[in-house]
Design an enzyme around this catalytic site. Structure first.
Site, PDB file in Angstrom:
ATOM      1  N   LYS A 139       0.746  -1.411  -0.102  1.00  0.00           N
ATOM      2  CA  LYS A 139       0.125   0.339  -0.004  1.00  0.00           C
ATOM      3  C   LYS A 139       1.347   1.504   0.433  1.00  0.00           C
ATOM      4  CE  LYS A 139      -4.428   1.020  -0.096  1.00  0.00           C
ATOM      5  NZ  LYS A 139      -5.589   0.097  -0.582  1.00  0.00           N
ATOM      6  N   ASP A 179      -6.923   4.829  -4.791  1.00  0.00           N
ATOM      7  CA  ASP A 179      -7.709   3.783  -3.436  1.00  0.00           C
ATOM      8  C   ASP A 179      -8.229   5.700  -2.520  1.00  0.00           C
ATOM      9  OD1 ASP A 179      -8.062   1.614  -0.528  1.00  0.00           O
ATOM     10  OD2 ASP A 179      -7.562   3.654  -0.251  1.00  0.00           O
TER      11      ASP A 179
END
Ligand code: NDP
Length: 458
Positions: A139, A179
């Site tokens: 991430k 995201d």
């Protein structure tokens, strides 16, 4: 590596050992509460796996799995439209590559810090494993706040961010996607800068690209659509469908918009959505075309939706779970649904909660829902359609092919049905019937742990 004899362990020994590992994690990662929370939830599901695979407690496998392979933090300087200089912090946590190249989205939001990145990368590792695709977990992102920034400012920020990150990426190394705060526009700026610096048209280095320049049909829709497919599978277990169901969907970004769209396509009525400033309550059902225009074209707020829609009212921020519904889908951010919200949902007759966002329900919230018999699907399982479709995008990029919308959506539906089935079967094998949290955590963990075990001391 020669296997050492397996020491016989009682359940009590294993409890103690997992507790010690957890205490050590908290001690070594102070202040990273979301990361602690994500690990705790997985540990609470792990006893049956450790029962069958005591080798996972040897050779520090669990400790290794909890430590990211690499954590990158870097300076991102950029100038705004008035020439004023800003310095943000960039992150990429490359958590685990036992199953494939690092894979996971980029988040641009002021709340981003190392703890949030680590929780998301850890969740992503197990989620990606659950899809059955060859993907590691990662991430990244920044504490940059895109709200109120001009397109030129967002572009300059993305270019500066990629100017540092590009050296760590590659279609076989690390493949980011979007995201919160990172959609097709930002991915375009990021991909353009990567292409300039490397002098390579390496389509497979990012997913979520525009369909005209290497992106896959259905990738934008995939997380929201996939979560609704998962919900439909859950209901089908009891011979029920979405037809006529009243639903609440928090958020109004990528995941929420497509969840609302698919819910309504399947006959449900979504009566509320939200952003961090308020809740749009629309008992007639959200007008998806109006919401799409306001959010995606005009980059407006849910308050603008309420202004244009006679049947809708604006309610206070955070109040969405106080409304009546059959189904709730938290699709905004972590820890947005706590035990009080869960109690309100139960009192108002909600029978299913499906997480479109990552870890949107607190541990106490999950407890309230499960004790009340509400069917609960964790994000790790329910929102994995996004990354699974990213893997389909990578397949298309590798073969220089492009599949139709219908074909790709059918593949997504198949994947979600398979993940749902695997979660159910794994939960049953663990003696935790209908507990999708146990099913998802155990199935994902086993796949990563088995690969790491096979590869020796990595
Ligand atoms: P977007 O940026 O498109 O939308 C996020 C939405 O959530 C916005 O409506 C935003 O409102 C709201 N929101 C964000 N932070 C907060 C907060 N602190 N409080 C209240 N509302 C907030 O992001 P996505 O839709 O892509 O992501 C939503 C969730 O889904 C995240 O948890 C993400 O990790 C998860 N997810 C996303 C995937 C994807 O493919 N995009 C894949 C898998 C999971 P506002 O504009 O007011 O900030």
């Amino acid at each position: 590596m020669s296997p050492r004899p397996v020491a016989w362990k009682t359940r009590r020994d294993m409890d103690d050992e997992l507790q010690e590992i957890y205490d050590e994690l908290v001690r070594r990662n102070p202040g990273q509460e979301e990361f602690h929370q994500a690990v705790r939830e997985v540990f609470d599901s792990l006893h049956p796996v450790i029962d069958h695979h005591p080798e996972f407690l040897r050779d520090g496998l669990i400790q290794r799995l909890l430590e990211p392979e690499r954590q990158l933090m870097f300076r991102v300087p950029w100038a705004d439209d008035d020439g004023e200089v800003h310095v943000n912090r960039g992150f990429r946590v490359e958590f685990n590559s036992a199953l494939g190249p690092y894979k996971g989205g980029l988040r641009f939001h002021p709340s981003v810090d190392l703890g949030i990145m680590k929780f998301l990368a850890f969740e992503q590792t197990l989620k990606n494993a659950l899809t059955g695709m060859p993907l590691g977990g990662a991430k990244g992102g920044s504490d940059f706040d895109p709200r109120g920034r001009s397109e030129a400012e967002v572009m300059r920020f993305c270019q500066s961010y990629m100017t540092e990150l590009y050296r760590h990426l590659g279609e076989h190394t690390d493949v980011p996607a979007g995201d919160i705060g990172v959609g097709t526009r930002e991915l375009g700026f990021l991909f353009g800068q990567y292409k300039r610096i490397t002098n390579r048209y390496e389509s497979g280095v990012l997913t979520g690209k525009g369909v005209g320049w290497g992106g896959a049909h259905v990738r934008s829709e995939a997380t929201g659509y996939g979560a609704v497919f998962f919900l439909a599978e859950m209901l089908a277990v009891d011979q029920q469908s979405l037809d006529g169901r009243v639903c609440l969907v928090s958020g109004s970004g990528n995941v929420a918009l497509h969840a609302i769209d698919k819910l309504q396509q399947l006959g449900a009525r979504v009566v509320a959505c939200s952003d961090s400033d308020g809740v749009a309550h629309d008992p007639d059902g959200i007008d998806i075309e109006l919401l799409r225009r306001i959010k995606q074209v005009e980059r407006g707020r849910v308050a603008d939706y309420v202004d244009e829609r006679d049947s809708a009212t604006l309610e206070p921020a955070g109040s969405i779970w106080q409304l009546e519904c059959d189904v709730a889908m938290p699709c905004a951010t972590q820890n947005e649904l706590d035990d009080d919200d869960a109690t309100a949902l139960v009192d108002h007759g909600c029978t299913a909660v499906v997480e479109g966002a990552n870890m949107p329900t607190t541990a106490k919230g999950i407890d309230v829902l499960q004790k009340a018999g509400v069917a609960f699907a964790p994000g790790k399982a329910a929102n994995c359609g996004g990354v699974a479709t990213s893997a389909l995008e990578m397949q298309q990029n590798a073969s220089r092919d492009s599949w139709s919308f219908t074909h790709t959506e059918a593949r997504l539906a198949e994947i979600m049905a398979r993940v749902h089935q695997e979660c159910r079967e794994t939960a049953q094998e663990c003696g935790a019937n209908d507990d999708y949290v146990v099913g998802a955590n155990v199935a994902g963990f086993q796949r990563v742990a088995a690969a790491m075990h096979a590869m020796g001391l990595i």
